[in-house]
Design a protein around this motif. Structure first.
Motif, PDB file in Angstrom:
ATOM      1  N   UNK A 258       9.003  -5.916  36.703  1.00  0.00           N
ATOM      2  CA  UNK A 258       9.409  -5.479  38.347  1.00  0.00           C
ATOM      3  C   UNK A 258      10.632  -5.566  38.578  1.00  0.00           C
ATOM      4  N   UNK A 259      11.556  -5.581  37.471  1.00  0.00           N
ATOM      5  CA  UNK A 259      12.860  -5.650  37.766  1.00  0.00           C
ATOM      6  C   UNK A 259      13.463  -4.277  37.697  1.00  0.00           C
ATOM      7  N   UNK A 260      14.025  -3.585  38.524  1.00  0.00           N
ATOM      8  CA  UNK A 260      14.716  -2.125  38.288  1.00  0.00           C
ATOM      9  C   UNK A 260      16.027  -2.088  37.245  1.00  0.00           C
ATOM     10  N   UNK A 261      16.700  -3.301  37.286  1.00  0.00           N
ATOM     11  CA  UNK A 261      17.770  -3.572  36.743  1.00  0.00           C
ATOM     12  C   UNK A 261      17.583  -3.735  35.151  1.00  0.00           C
ATOM     13  N   UNK A 262      16.506  -4.112  34.979  1.00  0.00           N
ATOM     14  CA  UNK A 262      15.950  -4.218  33.418  1.00  0.00           C
ATOM     15  C   UNK A 262      15.629  -2.830  32.795  1.00  0.00           C
ATOM     16  N   UNK A 263      15.092  -1.952  33.805  1.00  0.00           N
ATOM     17  CA  UNK A 263      14.783  -0.640  33.286  1.00  0.00           C
ATOM     18  C   UNK A 263      16.157   0.190  33.273  1.00  0.00           C
ATOM     19  N   UNK A 264      17.049  -0.027  34.054  1.00  0.00           N
ATOM     20  CA  UNK A 264      18.303   0.671  34.003  1.00  0.00           C
ATOM     21  C   UNK A 264      19.163   0.193  32.983  1.00  0.00           C
ATOM     22  N   UNK A 265      18.904  -1.014  32.281  1.00  0.00           N
ATOM     23  CA  UNK A 265      19.696  -1.571  31.286  1.00  0.00           C
ATOM     24  C   UNK A 265      19.151  -0.771  29.827  1.00  0.00           C
ATOM     25  N   UNK A 266      17.855  -0.821  29.902  1.00  0.00           N
ATOM     26  CA  UNK A 266      17.174  -0.117  28.724  1.00  0.00           C
ATOM     27  C   UNK A 266      17.818   1.337  28.412  1.00  0.00           C
ATOM     28  N   UNK A 267      17.629   1.946  29.651  1.00  0.00           N
ATOM     29  CA  UNK A 267      18.185   3.377  29.715  1.00  0.00           C
ATOM     30  C   UNK A 267      19.382   3.585  29.141  1.00  0.00           C
ATOM     31  N   UNK A 268      20.490   2.596  29.587  1.00  0.00           N
ATOM     32  CA  UNK A 268      21.874   2.921  29.260  1.00  0.00           C
ATOM     33  C   UNK A 268      22.024   2.479  27.584  1.00  0.00           C
ATOM     34  N   UNK A 269      21.030   1.628  27.288  1.00  0.00           N
ATOM     35  CA  UNK A 269      21.287   1.551  25.886  1.00  0.00           C
ATOM     36  C   UNK A 269      20.153   2.332  24.798  1.00  0.00           C
ATOM     37  N   UNK A 270      19.658   3.566  25.465  1.00  0.00           N
ATOM     38  CA  UNK A 270      19.238   4.487  24.526  1.00  0.00           C
ATOM     39  C   UNK A 270      17.686   4.605  24.571  1.00  0.00           C
ATOM     40  N   UNK A 271      17.112   3.739  25.241  1.00  0.00           N
ATOM     41  CA  UNK A 271      15.643   3.630  25.350  1.00  0.00           C
ATOM     42  C   UNK A 271      15.119   4.116  26.652  1.00  0.00           C
ATOM     43  N   UNK A 272      14.278   5.234  26.491  1.00  0.00           N
ATOM     44  CA  UNK A 272      13.649   5.779  27.769  1.00  0.00           C
ATOM     45  C   UNK A 272      12.691   5.036  28.133  1.00  0.00           C
ATOM     46  N   UNK A 273      12.770   4.772  29.457  1.00  0.00           N
ATOM     47  CA  UNK A 273      11.528   4.240  30.098  1.00  0.00           C
ATOM     48  C   UNK A 273      10.793   5.236  30.844  1.00  0.00           C
ATOM     49  N   UNK A 274       9.557   5.659  30.211  1.00  0.00           N
ATOM     50  CA  UNK A 274       8.622   6.574  30.872  1.00  0.00           C
ATOM     51  C   UNK A 274       8.022   6.165  32.199  1.00  0.00           C
TER      52      UNK A 274
END
Length: 222
Positions: free
Chosen positions: A165-181
């Motif tokens: 439920x945490x958008x910051x977790x999504x943003x962090x993964x994206x910054x580290x190269x894992x795409x959040x589909x």
């Protein structure tokens, strides 16, 4: 980081910033998993990924679960962490494949167990979870998701359907190269003991918790 293996059962002895150390079958009450153990040499934390089935590389149902001793082990109703962990493990087994990365060193949003307990004492006196951390001179959220991203990459995962439920977790993964589909809600019904905590997460930490609207009548514990 080690090269992606794609097969969670393989091991590596190569020393890197996040090193795969071992992999072992782990039958649980939720289903059969493979526990893949990692050592984060940068931070010194021991990490584990619970892998069910053959997740593949794209759109993998995934949970990054921050360690919470009080919720995960003791069943604390101060938070929803233990219920979220159980729900994520059930979801992965129902899906037939997926990954739950259990992140050590994330206790209390990264401030540690004793500091979290001190913050909880301040919350009992009327501060919210953000105010309590700040009153102790600590960051509101000190978690880092770099190790989680490297673990997923080691498992061959390139994109995830992230249970959070945490958008910051999504943003962090994206910054580290894992795409959040996709971001998949992981909503746990609130109770009297945690409704105030959850409202603070929504109002001050940007968590997406629409189910709290239906819980407006739930009283807030002092």
């Amino acid at each position: 980081m080690t090269e992606p293996h794609g097969v969670p059962g393989e091991e590596t002895a190569r020393r890197t910033d996040v090193e795969r150390v071992t992999s072992v079958p782990l039958p649980t009450v939720y289903g059969d998993f493979r526990a893949v153990g990692y050592l984060d040499h940068e931070r010194g934390d021991e990490q584990v990924a619970l892998v069910h089935g053959d997740p593949g590389a794209e759109g993998v149902l995934t949970r990054l679960h921050s360690e919470c001793l009080t919720g995960d082990a003791f069943g604390s109703r101060h938070c929803e962490c233990g219920d979220q962990l159980a729900a994520a493990l059930r979801a992965v087994t129902a899906e037939g494949a997926g990954v739950v990365v259990y992140l050590r060193g994330h206790e209390g949003r990264g401030i540690g167990l004793l500091a979290k307990l001190r913050a909880m004492a301040l919350q009992a006196e009327g501060l919210d979870t953000v105010e309590a951390n700040l009153a102790l001179g600590l960051p509101v959220d000190a978690r880092d998701y770099g190790a989680a991203a490297r673990i997923l990459a080691d498992l061959g995962v390139r994109s995830v359907r992230l249970m959070s439920n945490n958008p910051r977790k999504r943003e962090a993964l994206t910054r580290h190269g894992i795409r959040v589909a996709e971001q998949v809600p992981l909503l746990i019904p609130p109770c009297e003991s945690n409704i105030g905590y959850l409202r603070t997460k929504r109002e001050r930490l940007d968590h997406h918790l629409p189910h709290l609207d239906a819980a407006a009548a739930v009283p807030v514990s002092p």
